[in-house]
Each structure stands twice: as structure tokens, then as C-alpha cells.
Design a protein around this motif. Structure first.
Motif, PDB file in Angstrom:
ATOM      1  N   ILE A  51       0.842  -1.191   0.000  1.00  0.00           N
ATOM      2  CA  ILE A  51       0.000   0.000   0.000  1.00  0.00           C
ATOM      3  C   ILE A  51       0.875   1.237   0.000  1.00  0.00           C
ATOM      4  N   LYS A  52       0.513   2.221  -0.796  1.00  0.00           N
ATOM      5  CA  LYS A  52       1.224   3.491  -0.789  1.00  0.00           C
ATOM      6  C   LYS A  52       0.807   4.272   0.451  1.00  0.00           C
ATOM      7  N   TRP A  53       1.796   4.758   1.193  1.00  0.00           N
ATOM      8  CA  TRP A  53       1.503   5.392   2.468  1.00  0.00           C
ATOM      9  C   TRP A  53       0.667   6.650   2.322  1.00  0.00           C
ATOM     10  N   ASN A  54       0.874   7.392   1.224  1.00  0.00           N
ATOM     11  CA  ASN A  54       0.177   8.675   1.083  1.00  0.00           C
ATOM     12  C   ASN A  54      -1.063   8.579   0.199  1.00  0.00           C
ATOM     13  N   GLY A  55      -1.534   7.384  -0.019  1.00  0.00           N
ATOM     14  CA  GLY A  55      -2.734   7.237  -0.831  1.00  0.00           C
ATOM     15  C   GLY A  55      -3.379   5.900  -0.573  1.00  0.00           C
ATOM     16  N   ASP A  56      -4.316   5.535  -1.397  1.00  0.00           N
ATOM     17  CA  ASP A  56      -5.027   4.286  -1.199  1.00  0.00           C
ATOM     18  C   ASP A  56      -4.680   3.245  -2.250  1.00  0.00           C
ATOM     19  N   SER A  57      -3.606   3.463  -2.986  1.00  0.00           N
ATOM     20  CA  SER A  57      -3.222   2.495  -4.002  1.00  0.00           C
ATOM     21  C   SER A  57      -2.697   1.223  -3.347  1.00  0.00           C
ATOM     22  N   THR A  58      -3.279   0.105  -3.710  1.00  0.00           N
ATOM     23  CA  THR A  58      -2.876  -1.172  -3.137  1.00  0.00           C
ATOM     24  C   THR A  58      -2.565  -2.176  -4.236  1.00  0.00           C
ATOM     25  N   ASP A  59      -1.834  -3.201  -3.845  1.00  0.00           N
ATOM     26  CA  ASP A  59      -1.488  -4.273  -4.767  1.00  0.00           C
ATOM     27  C   ASP A  59      -1.495  -5.580  -3.985  1.00  0.00           C
ATOM     28  N   TYR A  60      -1.915  -6.657  -4.643  1.00  0.00           N
ATOM     29  CA  TYR A  60      -2.014  -7.947  -3.964  1.00  0.00           C
ATOM     30  C   TYR A  60      -1.464  -9.059  -4.848  1.00  0.00           C
ATOM     31  N   ALA A  61      -0.891 -10.052  -4.191  1.00  0.00           N
ATOM     32  CA  ALA A  61      -0.552 -11.269  -4.901  1.00  0.00           C
ATOM     33  C   ALA A  61      -1.851 -11.979  -5.269  1.00  0.00           C
ATOM     34  N   ASP A  62      -1.810 -12.677  -6.387  1.00  0.00           N
ATOM     35  CA  ASP A  62      -3.032 -13.340  -6.866  1.00  0.00           C
ATOM     36  C   ASP A  62      -3.603 -14.308  -5.835  1.00  0.00           C
ATOM     37  N   PHE A  63      -2.735 -14.971  -5.088  1.00  0.00           N
ATOM     38  CA  PHE A  63      -3.213 -16.008  -4.177  1.00  0.00           C
ATOM     39  C   PHE A  63      -3.919 -15.458  -2.941  1.00  0.00           C
ATOM     40  N   VAL A  64      -3.923 -14.122  -2.743  1.00  0.00           N
ATOM     41  CA  VAL A  64      -4.642 -13.547  -1.600  1.00  0.00           C
ATOM     42  C   VAL A  64      -5.769 -12.614  -2.008  1.00  0.00           C
ATOM     43  N   LYS A  65      -5.888 -12.350  -3.294  1.00  0.00           N
ATOM     44  CA  LYS A  65      -6.931 -11.435  -3.752  1.00  0.00           C
ATOM     45  C   LYS A  65      -8.314 -11.946  -3.341  1.00  0.00           C
ATOM     46  N   GLY A  66      -9.085 -11.031  -2.782  1.00  0.00           N
ATOM     47  CA  GLY A  66     -10.419 -11.396  -2.319  1.00  0.00           C
ATOM     48  C   GLY A  66     -10.462 -11.939  -0.909  1.00  0.00           C
ATOM     49  N   ARG A  67      -9.307 -12.247  -0.337  1.00  0.00           N
ATOM     50  CA  ARG A  67      -9.256 -12.790   1.029  1.00  0.00           C
ATOM     51  C   ARG A  67      -8.539 -11.853   1.995  1.00  0.00           C
ATOM     52  N   PHE A  68      -7.473 -11.209   1.543  1.00  0.00           N
ATOM     53  CA  PHE A  68      -6.672 -10.324   2.397  1.00  0.00           C
ATOM     54  C   PHE A  68      -6.923  -8.872   1.997  1.00  0.00           C
ATOM     55  N   THR A  69      -6.833  -7.986   2.989  1.00  0.00           N
ATOM     56  CA  THR A  69      -6.964  -6.553   2.752  1.00  0.00           C
ATOM     57  C   THR A  69      -5.870  -5.819   3.505  1.00  0.00           C
ATOM     58  N   ILE A  70      -5.131  -4.983   2.795  1.00  0.00           N
ATOM     59  CA  ILE A  70      -4.090  -4.165   3.424  1.00  0.00           C
ATOM     60  C   ILE A  70      -4.642  -2.765   3.619  1.00  0.00           C
ATOM     61  N   SER A  71      -4.288  -2.154   4.749  1.00  0.00           N
ATOM     62  CA  SER A  71      -4.734  -0.789   5.032  1.00  0.00           C
ATOM     63  C   SER A  71      -3.686  -0.127   5.916  1.00  0.00           C
ATOM     64  N   ARG A  72      -3.823   1.198   6.095  1.00  0.00           N
ATOM     65  CA  ARG A  72      -2.887   1.877   6.991  1.00  0.00           C
ATOM     66  C   ARG A  72      -3.610   2.964   7.756  1.00  0.00           C
ATOM     67  N   ASP A  73      -3.095   3.234   8.938  1.00  0.00           N
ATOM     68  CA  ASP A  73      -3.578   4.309   9.792  1.00  0.00           C
ATOM     69  C   ASP A  73      -2.425   5.283   9.934  1.00  0.00           C
ATOM     70  N   THR A  74      -2.516   6.410   9.223  1.00  0.00           N
ATOM     71  CA  THR A  74      -1.401   7.348   9.224  1.00  0.00           C
ATOM     72  C   THR A  74      -1.196   7.981  10.593  1.00  0.00           C
ATOM     73  N   ALA A  75      -2.260   8.157  11.342  1.00  0.00           N
ATOM     74  CA  ALA A  75      -2.129   8.761  12.672  1.00  0.00           C
ATOM     75  C   ALA A  75      -1.350   7.858  13.615  1.00  0.00           C
ATOM     76  N   LYS A  76      -1.505   6.553  13.446  1.00  0.00           N
ATOM     77  CA  LYS A  76      -0.814   5.585  14.307  1.00  0.00           C
ATOM     78  C   LYS A  76       0.464   5.052  13.677  1.00  0.00           C
ATOM     79  N   ASN A  77       0.770   5.482  12.447  1.00  0.00           N
ATOM     80  CA  ASN A  77       1.950   4.969  11.736  1.00  0.00           C
ATOM     81  C   ASN A  77       1.944   3.441  11.691  1.00  0.00           C
ATOM     82  N   THR A  78       0.796   2.884  11.389  1.00  0.00           N
ATOM     83  CA  THR A  78       0.624   1.433  11.429  1.00  0.00           C
ATOM     84  C   THR A  78      -0.031   0.941  10.144  1.00  0.00           C
ATOM     85  N   VAL A  79       0.482  -0.175   9.658  1.00  0.00           N
ATOM     86  CA  VAL A  79      -0.078  -0.849   8.489  1.00  0.00           C
ATOM     87  C   VAL A  79      -0.698  -2.158   8.964  1.00  0.00           C
ATOM     88  N   TYR A  80      -1.840  -2.494   8.397  1.00  0.00           N
ATOM     89  CA  TYR A  80      -2.563  -3.696   8.800  1.00  0.00           C
ATOM     90  C   TYR A  80      -2.703  -4.665   7.623  1.00  0.00           C
TER      91      TYR A  80
END
Length: 116
Positions: A51-80
């Protein structure tokens, strides 16, 4: 100094869910892409999601698409990484990563084990 600390791994049954966290510190990450990788025993480390830290652009490996979701909380400096519908083949150590110039920073990893 850049530090990445993962947490949230554990043992879960197939079909279950886990949420991994990566707490980042040491500098601003606004212009960088944060990634999750994983490494199973006797296998190469492989890309999972990013995931790009300053935007919502994400990318996934094919084997996790539809099952995994990446996100970030800029206030907490944390990626999930929200992992749903887990499969035994998702068993691995999961690592957080950021590439800054020539340097690639990694966390210590968190173990995810999915039982069948």
C-alpha cells in the motif's frame, strides 16, 4: 532509525481470520510503499500485499486477492493486513517491509499457523 514491529500472528483454524499489524517508526513514511511478505518453511520469501503510504493504491498477490486486505492508519503509523478465509497454505512467517532508497527494512516477523 527505521523500525518495523509486527504483531497479531497466531494459530487459527482453516476458514478463520487474523489481523496483522506493523508499527513503523523512525522517520516519515509518507512517500513510500509499505509491504507485507511471507516465508513458509523451505520456501522463498514472497510478496503478499502493498500500500502506498500517502494514498489508497494497493497491490495484492493473486493467491490472496479477495481474502486479504491491506490498510494503513497514518495517525498511528501502522499498516494492517486483514486476513480472512485462511487456508493451511497461508502458514508462514509474515514480514512487514519498506524500501527506502537502496535500503530494504524488515520487521522481525510474526508467525501465522493455519490448521486444517
Amino acid at each position: 532509525q527505521v523500525q518495523l514491529v509486527e504483531s497479531g500472528g497466531g494459530l487459527v483454524q482453516a476458514g478463520g481470520s487474523l489481523r496483522l499489524s506493523c508499527a513503523a517508526s523512525g522517520r516519515s513514511f509518507r512517500t513510500y510503499t509499505m509491504g507485507w511478505f511471507r516465508q513458509a518453511p523451505e520456501k522463498e520469501r514472497e510478496f503478499v500485499a502493498s500500500i502506498k503510504w500517502n494514498g489508497d493504491s494497493t497491490d495484492y498477490a493473486d493467491f490472496v486477492k479477495g481474502r486479504f486486505t491491506i490498510s494503513r492508519d497514518t495517525a498511528k503509523n501502522t499498516v494492517y493486513l486483514q486476513m480472512n478465509s485462511l487456508k493451511p497454505e497461508d502458514t508462514a512467517v509474515y514480514y512487514c517491509n519498506v524500501q527506502i532508497g537502496l535500503f530494504s527494512y524488515w520487521g522481525q516477523g510474526t508467525q501465522v499457523t493455519v490448521s486444517s
